[in-house]
Design an enzyme around this catalytic site. Sequence first.
Site, PDB file in Angstrom:
ATOM      1  N   CYS A 167       0.957  -1.256  -0.025  1.00  0.00           N
ATOM      2  CA  CYS A 167      -0.148  -0.172   0.029  1.00  0.00           C
ATOM      3  C   CYS A 167       0.723   1.398  -0.033  1.00  0.00           C
ATOM      4  CB  CYS A 167      -1.061   0.148   1.335  1.00  0.00           C
ATOM      5  SG  CYS A 167      -1.671  -1.584   1.392  1.00  0.00           S
ATOM      6  N   HIS A 306      -2.824   7.515   6.058  1.00  0.00           N
ATOM      7  CA  HIS A 306      -3.259   6.622   5.717  1.00  0.00           C
ATOM      8  C   HIS A 306      -4.638   6.018   5.707  1.00  0.00           C
ATOM      9  CE1 HIS A 306      -2.082   2.832   3.588  1.00  0.00           C
ATOM     10  NE2 HIS A 306      -2.453   1.942   4.443  1.00  0.00           N
ATOM     11  N   GLU A 317      -2.239   4.557  13.760  1.00  0.00           N
ATOM     12  CA  GLU A 317      -1.664   6.070  13.092  1.00  0.00           C
ATOM     13  C   GLU A 317      -1.913   6.938  14.164  1.00  0.00           C
ATOM     14  OE1 GLU A 317      -3.410   6.429   9.205  1.00  0.00           O
ATOM     15  OE2 GLU A 317      -1.926   7.951   8.669  1.00  0.00           O
ATOM     16  N   LYS A 338      -9.515   8.141   2.129  1.00  0.00           N
ATOM     17  CA  LYS A 338      -9.915   6.804   1.641  1.00  0.00           C
ATOM     18  C   LYS A 338     -11.227   6.635   2.006  1.00  0.00           C
ATOM     19  CE  LYS A 338      -5.596   4.120   1.891  1.00  0.00           C
ATOM     20  NZ  LYS A 338      -4.532   5.307   2.293  1.00  0.00           N
ATOM     21  N   HIS A 343      -9.301   2.388  -1.058  1.00  0.00           N
ATOM     22  CA  HIS A 343      -7.925   2.162  -0.982  1.00  0.00           C
ATOM     23  C   HIS A 343      -7.539   1.519  -2.331  1.00  0.00           C
ATOM     24  CE1 HIS A 343      -3.955   1.194   0.682  1.00  0.00           C
ATOM     25  NE2 HIS A 343      -4.539   0.636   1.604  1.00  0.00           N
ATOM     26  N   PHE A 403       0.929  -3.382   4.278  1.00  0.00           N
ATOM     27  CA  PHE A 403       1.498  -4.822   4.846  1.00  0.00           C
ATOM     28  C   PHE A 403       2.773  -4.980   4.298  1.00  0.00           C
ATOM     29  CE2 PHE A 403      -3.179  -6.737   4.257  1.00  0.00           C
ATOM     30  CZ  PHE A 403      -3.430  -6.048   5.260  1.00  0.00           C
TER      31      PHE A 403
END
Lengths: 417, 93
Positions: A167, A306, A317, A338, A343, A403
């Site tokens: 990502c 994010h 976060e 998002k 995403h 990830f």
Amino acid sequence: MVNSSHRQRVVITGLSVVSPLGNTLADLTLNAFGGNSGIKRLDAPFVEQLNCKIAAQAQFDPAEHFTKHTYSMLDRTSQMALHTSNEAIKDAGLVIDETLKPRMGVFLGTGMGGAHSIEDGYIRLYRDGANRIKPFTVLMGMYNASASAIAIEHQLTGPNQTFSTACSSSAVAIGEATRLIRHGYVDVMLAGGSEALLTYGSIRAWEALRTLAEEDADDLSASCKPFSDDRTGLVLGEGAAILVLESYEYAVARGATIYAEIVGYGAANDCHHITQPSVTGQAATMQAALNDSGLAAEAIQYINAHGTGTKLNDTTETNAIKKVFGAHAYDLSVSSTKSMHGHLMGAAGALEAIITTIAVNNDQLPPTINLKHPDPECDLDYVPNVSKTLPRLEYAMTNSFAFGGTGAALILKKVNE
Amino acid sequence: MTSQTSNDKQNPSLEEVSNTLAKMIADKMDIDQVGIKPESDLQELGLDSLDTFDIIFNAEDHFGIKVPNDQVKITTLHDVAVLVHQLILEQNK
């Protein structure tokens, strides 16, 4: 000529997207700052077989932009990347002459490369029982197909690399391209990412990870709810986002319009867990970007988070921001776009960098929509539900985590001169 | 891809093979089939080696043949048609 003793300033002079919020900057601005969601029921023949029937799809028909001969040799991810690069070059008003070609390169990010082509091949082999697959499968499926297609189209003989850090892929691509210009290896870069993974197989794989959002019972476009206590997960998206980056000197010499300057890039790996983020790793990423910029933490006024819409991401976060910014965390604003565009995986960082660029240009912060029930553990200003004006927005950060643990943060600055 | 009947596929004439290949080329390259003649050089029609692989691949599917790797070359439509036709005849023996 390589000049590493003098650090070049790096500016953004061209922007283009194919996104769930539209394929022009005007539409993207209207939707991202107007709080409009691009999340819909997935338009695919296999949708009824899925548990998760929602996605943030891009409305992109390759036949509108390319000959059949061209688009039939490119995966959807490369089709979107090539079109977006063409538009970004136009937006920058860039003339690519013989002198520039070796001084201009392409750095792109993608999480799953030519996912449609690989899956089409497997369908033919495993479902249809064929004993061979199309000759272009390797060339359409390989991760660097998009960057290669762009280089061939514009005859860009400079560095051409593809980053795959899930990502954060396209944020890394932008950051590494920034460094290349900064240290004088090139004058201009196309940097960004592309992702087209809304295939039956990859959606099934995401379902198995139990991270996808459930459909909101009242309004499926409101299914992604970052920082909200009623969140259920992320929504998969697709698209491409590409920026034209160049040295400040090159941009000024050709009279380019400058959107913003990239003054900081930081990357770090949390070395914690393949899927679980860590406060330490995310904080290290943001701190690295701050260190790179030479700015005090208090200079940052806005963070494009994010913000995936999973409990683990949102709280991690938030705590990482508090760790880096201390009391200032409560003064700055954070939002997750998002909530609107879903995403985009390997293209997410670049799309969010473009939205952050527009924010810095317009002194306007995009909202986190669907934030109706604030999570008590997420207690910052997330620009809930409606955009807000922030006069003199000078510095903004955009975060990408992933990830595999690779985080990347970029710091953008308004260019006044 | 074409409207050939199963009989055409099993025992086509050289001209039928040539027409089928011309249709495949026109479809792939997005060009008018009228401009594709037996003597047309595939390279001059815009096909590169990968495009030729694709045409051969489709022809293999369509006619149920296998073209050996060392015989896949960029030549004229007529040359490819002769090769494919020959392979069909050999297969039908």
